[in-house]
Enzyme design. Structure first.
Site, PDB file in Angstrom:
ATOM      1  N   HIS A  23      12.897  -2.078  -0.850  1.00 13.67           N
ATOM      2  CA  HIS A  23      12.124  -1.566  -1.986  1.00 13.67           C
ATOM      3  C   HIS A  23      12.900  -0.410  -2.633  1.00 13.67           C
ATOM      4  CE1 HIS A  23       8.958   0.429  -4.240  1.00 13.67           C
ATOM      5  NE2 HIS A  23       8.282  -0.714  -4.175  1.00 13.67           N
ATOM      6  N   GLY A  27       1.528  -2.690  -6.249  1.00 15.92           N
ATOM      7  CA  GLY A  27       1.403  -1.404  -5.568  1.00 15.92           C
ATOM      8  C   GLY A  27       0.020  -0.813  -5.776  1.00 15.92           C
ATOM      9  N   GLY A  28      -0.082   0.079  -6.774  1.00 15.41           N
ATOM     10  CA  GLY A  28      -1.314   0.830  -6.994  1.00 15.41           C
ATOM     11  C   GLY A  28      -2.579  -0.017  -7.016  1.00 15.41           C
ATOM     12  N   TRP A  53       0.829  -1.216   0.000  1.00 22.16           N
ATOM     13  CA  TRP A  53       0.000   0.000   0.000  1.00 22.16           C
ATOM     14  C   TRP A  53       0.864   1.267   0.000  1.00 22.16           C
ATOM     15  CZ3 TRP A  53      -4.575  -0.895   3.991  1.00 22.16           C
ATOM     16  CH2 TRP A  53      -5.307  -2.016   3.597  1.00 22.16           C
ATOM     17  N   LYS A  54       2.156   1.122   0.225  1.00 23.89           N
ATOM     18  CA  LYS A  54       3.044   2.300   0.316  1.00 23.89           C
ATOM     19  C   LYS A  54       2.473   3.282   1.353  1.00 23.89           C
ATOM     20  CE  LYS A  54       4.583   1.274  -4.311  1.00 23.89           C
ATOM     21  NZ  LYS A  54       5.219   1.730  -5.536  1.00 23.89           N
TER      22      LYS A  54
END
Ligand code: PGA
Length: 248
Positions: A93, A231-232, A9-10
């Site tokens: 990362h 990710g996104g 989710w960063k």
């Protein structure tokens, strides 16, 4: 080996969004043929772990400090992640490597801390666009693996995982071609075997970088692709589950 679909989710997700994503994942994870993992920001790990307790979805952190405790203001240790409900941690990362200047040696120290705390590490590697254009992609990734992985990386019931994420494919909508992914994953497998011996065969190698529902099936069918780091698209439960359904 079951494929692993991991969501990163960063720096996204407040209480409301965390519940909106984790709730549907809990319901949608039953009967999937792959392993599912979500890595929310540290502030949300406890909340998300609570929602997912007893489900098929595991929870992880996005980074940890190399030390278990001490005078490191603002940092979070692997033991703390474990205590808040995580069983996994993403390490090295490319955004950590660039935003925080993390070296391979730093990543390796964090891998050891994660293993000591009982967390399974996901170590990220990948070349920049300039390095790929220069024909150095395999050399760069091989060097990152040699510098970042530790003895014991593939040991235990939850062996460590490697994520190949070409930096130029992260958040850009561009993905590596399936041929490039196949070549790099074969190179990573050979490097893992050279570094870790037969245990290298136990390491799942994820692909990451703009994985979406419409390209997931093709990427996940490539030989030596052991799953995806997303990710996104992991910020939308329906998209993330669609990627998981494309997995083996
Ligand atoms: P992306 O991110 O799917 O948004 O490209 C992947 C990652 O950085 O792990």
């Amino acid at each position: 080996m079951r494929q692993l679909i991991a969501g990163n989710w960063k720096m996204n997700g407040l209480t409301e969004q965390a519940a909106a994503i984790a709730g549907p994942l809990r319901r949608g994870a039953d009967g999937l043929g792959c392993d599912l993992l979500v890595c929310p920001p540290a502030t949300m790990i406890g909340t998300v772990a609570h929602i997912l307790v007893g489900s098929a979805v595991a929870v992880g952190g996005q980074d940890c400090h190399a030390k278990a405790s001490g005078a490191h203001t603002g940092d979070i240790s692997a033991v703390m992640l474990r205590d808040s409900g995580a069983n996994w941690v993403i390490l090295g990362h490319s955004e950590r490597r660039s935003d925080h200047g993390e070296s391979d040696a730093t990543v390796r120290a964090k891998v050891l801390a994660a293993r000591a705390a009982g967390l399974a590490p996901i170590v990220c590697v990948g070349e920049t666009e300039a390095q790929r254009v220069a024909g150095a992609a395999e050399q760069v990734v091989g060097g990152q693996l040699a510098g970042s992985l530790s003895d014991g990386f593939a040991d235990g019931a939850a062996p460590g995982v490697v994520a190949y994420e070409p930096v130029w494919a992260i958040g850009t909508g561009r993905t590596a071609t399936e041929a490039d992914v196949a070549a790099m994953h074969a190179h990573i497998r050979a490097t893992l075997t050279a570094l870790l011996g037969p245990a290298g065969a136990r390491v799942r190698i994820l692909y990451g970088g703009s994985v979406k529902p419409d390209n997931a099936a093709g990427l996940l069918a490539v030989p030596e692709v052991g799953g995806a780091l997303v990710g996104g698209a992991s910020l939308n439960a329906a998209d993330f589950l669609a990627i998981a359904r494309a997995a083996r």
